[in-house]
Scaffold this active site. Structure first.
Site, PDB file in Angstrom:
ATOM      1  N   GLY A  15      11.297 -29.049 -10.834  1.00  0.00           N
ATOM      2  CA  GLY A  15      10.675 -30.320 -10.498  1.00  0.00           C
ATOM      3  C   GLY A  15      10.290 -31.108 -11.743  1.00  0.00           C
ATOM      4  O   GLY A  15       9.851 -30.531 -12.737  1.00  0.00           O
ATOM      5  N   ARG A  76      18.252 -28.260  -9.252  1.00  0.00           N
ATOM      6  CA  ARG A  76      18.241 -26.848  -8.897  1.00  0.00           C
ATOM      7  C   ARG A  76      19.674 -26.346  -9.033  1.00  0.00           C
ATOM      8  O   ARG A  76      20.606 -27.000  -8.602  1.00  0.00           O
ATOM      9  CB  ARG A  76      17.771 -26.658  -7.453  1.00  0.00           C
ATOM     10  CG  ARG A  76      16.485 -27.410  -7.110  1.00  0.00           C
ATOM     11  CD  ARG A  76      15.257 -26.770  -7.694  1.00  0.00           C
ATOM     12  NE  ARG A  76      14.045 -27.488  -7.314  1.00  0.00           N
ATOM     13  CZ  ARG A  76      12.835 -27.175  -7.740  1.00  0.00           C
ATOM     14  NH1 ARG A  76      12.671 -26.161  -8.564  1.00  0.00           N
ATOM     15  NH2 ARG A  76      11.776 -27.875  -7.359  1.00  0.00           N
ATOM     16  N   ASP A 107       7.957 -21.890 -13.387  1.00  0.00           N
ATOM     17  CA  ASP A 107       8.230 -20.464 -13.270  1.00  0.00           C
ATOM     18  C   ASP A 107       9.695 -20.160 -12.972  1.00  0.00           C
ATOM     19  O   ASP A 107      10.254 -19.187 -13.488  1.00  0.00           O
ATOM     20  CB  ASP A 107       7.315 -19.820 -12.222  1.00  0.00           C
ATOM     21  CG  ASP A 107       7.346 -20.538 -10.879  1.00  0.00           C
ATOM     22  OD1 ASP A 107       8.085 -21.518 -10.721  1.00  0.00           O
ATOM     23  OD2 ASP A 107       6.604 -20.091  -9.973  1.00  0.00           O
ATOM     24  N   THR A 130       5.162 -28.543 -15.513  1.00  0.00           N
ATOM     25  CA  THR A 130       4.986 -28.524 -14.065  1.00  0.00           C
ATOM     26  C   THR A 130       3.615 -29.086 -13.728  1.00  0.00           C
ATOM     27  O   THR A 130       2.626 -28.759 -14.390  1.00  0.00           O
ATOM     28  CB  THR A 130       5.110 -27.102 -13.493  1.00  0.00           C
ATOM     29  OG1 THR A 130       4.648 -27.092 -12.135  1.00  0.00           O
ATOM     30  CG2 THR A 130       4.310 -26.086 -14.295  1.00  0.00           C
ATOM     31  N   ASP A 132       1.809 -28.368 -11.255  1.00  0.00           N
ATOM     32  CA  ASP A 132       0.966 -27.408 -10.536  1.00  0.00           C
ATOM     33  C   ASP A 132       0.017 -26.628 -11.438  1.00  0.00           C
ATOM     34  O   ASP A 132      -0.925 -26.001 -10.954  1.00  0.00           O
ATOM     35  CB  ASP A 132       1.833 -26.417  -9.766  1.00  0.00           C
ATOM     36  CG  ASP A 132       2.522 -27.051  -8.562  1.00  0.00           C
ATOM     37  OD1 ASP A 132       2.050 -28.120  -8.117  1.00  0.00           O
ATOM     38  OD2 ASP A 132       3.520 -26.497  -8.089  1.00  0.00           O
ATOM     39  N   ASP A 134       0.482 -23.818 -12.896  1.00  0.00           N
ATOM     40  CA  ASP A 134       0.492 -22.434 -12.434  1.00  0.00           C
ATOM     41  C   ASP A 134       1.223 -21.473 -13.373  1.00  0.00           C
ATOM     42  O   ASP A 134       1.777 -20.455 -12.951  1.00  0.00           O
ATOM     43  CB  ASP A 134       1.113 -22.343 -11.035  1.00  0.00           C
ATOM     44  CG  ASP A 134       2.534 -22.893 -10.970  1.00  0.00           C
ATOM     45  OD1 ASP A 134       2.993 -23.488 -11.984  1.00  0.00           O
ATOM     46  OD2 ASP A 134       3.180 -22.743  -9.924  1.00  0.00           O
ATOM     47  N   ARG A 176       1.724 -25.452  -3.897  1.00  0.00           N
ATOM     48  CA  ARG A 176       2.173 -24.459  -2.916  1.00  0.00           C
ATOM     49  C   ARG A 176       1.497 -23.116  -3.132  1.00  0.00           C
ATOM     50  O   ARG A 176       1.095 -22.440  -2.202  1.00  0.00           O
ATOM     51  CB  ARG A 176       3.699 -24.303  -2.997  1.00  0.00           C
ATOM     52  CG  ARG A 176       4.296 -23.390  -1.927  1.00  0.00           C
ATOM     53  CD  ARG A 176       5.792 -23.254  -2.096  1.00  0.00           C
ATOM     54  NE  ARG A 176       6.125 -22.638  -3.368  1.00  0.00           N
ATOM     55  CZ  ARG A 176       6.917 -23.181  -4.283  1.00  0.00           C
ATOM     56  NH1 ARG A 176       7.439 -24.364  -4.077  1.00  0.00           N
ATOM     57  NH2 ARG A 176       7.184 -22.550  -5.416  1.00  0.00           N
TER      58      ARG A 176
END
Length: 328
Positions: A15, A76, A107, A130, A132, A134, A176
């Site tokens: 992303g 992707r 990740d 990213t 996120d 994360d 997510r």
């Protein structure tokens, strides 16, 4: 310098995140500073398989630092998940005399880099890009700060409508597997409740909390929900449950979606991306490989790829306490 590296490729994968262009720019200009060749790989790992390369120099990346998204594009790649695809990617790198690779992503990007390195022993350094936040081993990922500001600005506008009509708004944000955006943006925007995947609040407890808020004199409420929260089947199901059990509010749903990914990166993300991009080239020239460049306590650090992916996201419990206290 410990390495004989003369040519470095850079790609973005997964992303998109605000600040990716700034990171690419930093890698390219750091290469120019060290008199190294730099090649941009278009469309992430898919472009690596197809050999979609373009030589970049310091002028190729002008006027990029303020642009969101990634000018190298991202995709992707199912092909890179196969041994045959990774072999094609390796062959294109060798054919073009590329000595090392910088990958910018999350990740999934790092997992692909780990497997590629294990199979072909090819020097790779990663930058955490990213929204996120994360990735372990860095205080912040590229794009996270911009996403936070985008979410807070959106919630501020939603609150105007909530206040005007005595409504309850459920606002879904990205995350997510990680609640960082929801927790920090919820505090920053003054949300009454924040639902994150790391903490199961429960529907009954949420309704009880909203009833207390109403009884205390609140005429409207904002509830920020991370998309990975498991309190209901989805945010629309949660809204229906609230309507059935809390008649005091008119309940509305807003899903912010991909607006969180876009937009001009914040100053923080531009500086972070620049520092990490320079750090990536420095690391490769010093013989590092199979590592991520991060920022901890405002210092650039080198983290093993596998360490960056280790364990579940650790949410800041102090922030959860702050959110509970100031939402009374």
């Amino acid at each position: 310098m410990k390495s004989e590296i003369k040519k470095i490729a850079v790609l973005t994968s997964g992303g998109d995140a605000p600040g990716m262009n700034a990171a690419i720019r930093a890698v390219v200009r750091s290469c120019a500073y060290h008199n190294l060749e730099c090649v941009g790989v278009y469309r992430g790992y898919e472009g690596l398989i197809e050999g979609d390369f373009k030589t970049l120099n310091a002028r190729s990346v002008k006027n990029l630092i303020n642009r969101g998204g990634t000018f190298l594009k991202s995709a992707r790649s199912k092909g890179f998940m196969t041994k045959e695809g990774r072999k094609k990617a390796y062959e294109h790198l060798k054919k073009n005399s590329i000595d090392a690779l910088v990958v910018i992503g999350g990740d999934g990007t790092f997992t692909g880099a780990i497997v590629f390195n294990e199979e072909h022993n090819f020097p790779i350094v990663g930058l955490p890009g990213t929204i996120d936040n994360d990735i372990n081993g860095t205080d912040n990922t590229i794009g996270y700060d911009t996403a936070l500001n985008t979410v807070v600005e959106a919630i501020d506008k939603i609150r105007d409508t909530a206040n005007s009509h005595n409504r309850l708004f459920l606002v879904e944000v990205m995350g997510r597997d990680a609640g960082d955006i929801a927790l920090n943006a919820g505090i920053g925007a003054g949300a009454e409740e924040i639902l994150i995947p790391e903490q199961d609040m429960g529907r009954e407890r949420l309704v009880a909390s909203l009833k207390r808020s109403k009884a205390s004199g609140k005429s409207s409420s904002i509830v920020v929900v991370a998309e990975g929260d498991q309190i209901g089947k989805n945010i629309f199901g949660l809204a229906e449950y609230i309507r059935e059990n809390l008649e005091e509010y008119e309940c509305k749903v807003t899903v912010l979606g991909h607006i969180q990914r876009g937009g001009s990166p914040s100053c923080y993300d531009r500086v972070l991306a620049s520092r990490l991009g320079v750090g990536a080239v420095d690391a490769l020239l010093n013989g590092e490989r199979d590592v991520m460049i991060g920022l901890v306590h405002n210092k650039v650090v080198i983290v093993d790829f596998k360490e960056s992916l280790k364990g579940e996201n650790k949410i800041d419990k102090d922030l959860i306490r702050v959110a509970d206290i100031i939402s009374v």
